[in-house]
Design a protein around this motif. Structure first.
Motif: not given
Length: 174
Positions: A25-26, A34-36, A100-105, A124-125
């Motif tokens: 899901t993440v 959000g990461g698109a 949070e971890t993945v988007t921070a990376r 992300f949001w």
């Protein structure tokens, strides 16, 4: 199989299932939410590194295994509802942590300096998608947790019944 081993195996299976649900899901939120905006972009620090769904899946897959042990330990103790609720709340917090971890990376790969917690909100949001995926994954984890723990409870009842029948048979022989 010993009951403690069976319960530990079911708890590990629940933790693994929870981590997989969170990771999928993440990843889906990153790809479609959000990461698109990062898709197809080259990293600032490594220009040959282009953001693709596969790269996002790799980032998620590297972070998700940390959830397995935590969710497995909580699943091992989840019987009564207070413990089950704690396990579900920890899953929801773990889902946030994973996002949070993945988007921070990902932000770090692009040279974006963000404070802790800022990556989730900024990158992300995605208003309708993120809450739906978060709630859906949490509900699916609760269902998985309750089904697997119900399976353990039914196995324990059957084992106790077999022990009682064996004791009665032994008593009848004497």
């Amino acid at each position: 199989m010993a009951p403690q081993l069976r319960r530990a195996g079911l708890a590990l299976l629940t933790g693994l299932a929870g981590a997989v649900m969170a990771a999928i899901t993440v990843w889906a939120n990153l790809v479609w939410g959000g990461g698109a905006g990062f898709m197809g972009s080259a990293s600032d620090q490594n220009p040959t590194l282009v953001v693709t769904p596969a790269l996002l899946a790799l980032h998620v897959a590297l972070a998700a295994p940390l959830l397995v042990l935590l969710l497995a330990i909580l699943a091992a103790f989840s019987g009564p509802w207070p413990f089950r609720l704690l396990s579900v709340l920890m899953f929801a917090a773990g889902w946030y942590w994973l996002g949070e971890t993945v988007t921070a990376r990902l932000a770090d790969d692009f040279g974006v300096a963000l404070l802790p917690g800022e990556a989730f909100e900024t990158l992300f949001w995605h208003a309708p998608l993120t809450p739906a995926l978060w709630a859906g994954a949490t509900a699916a984890y609760l269902f998985t947790l309750s089904r697997l723990m119900r399976f353990a409870q039914v196995a324990a009842i059957a084992r106790n019944r077999d022990l009682r029948q064996g004791a009665r048979a032994q008593k009848a022989r004497n």
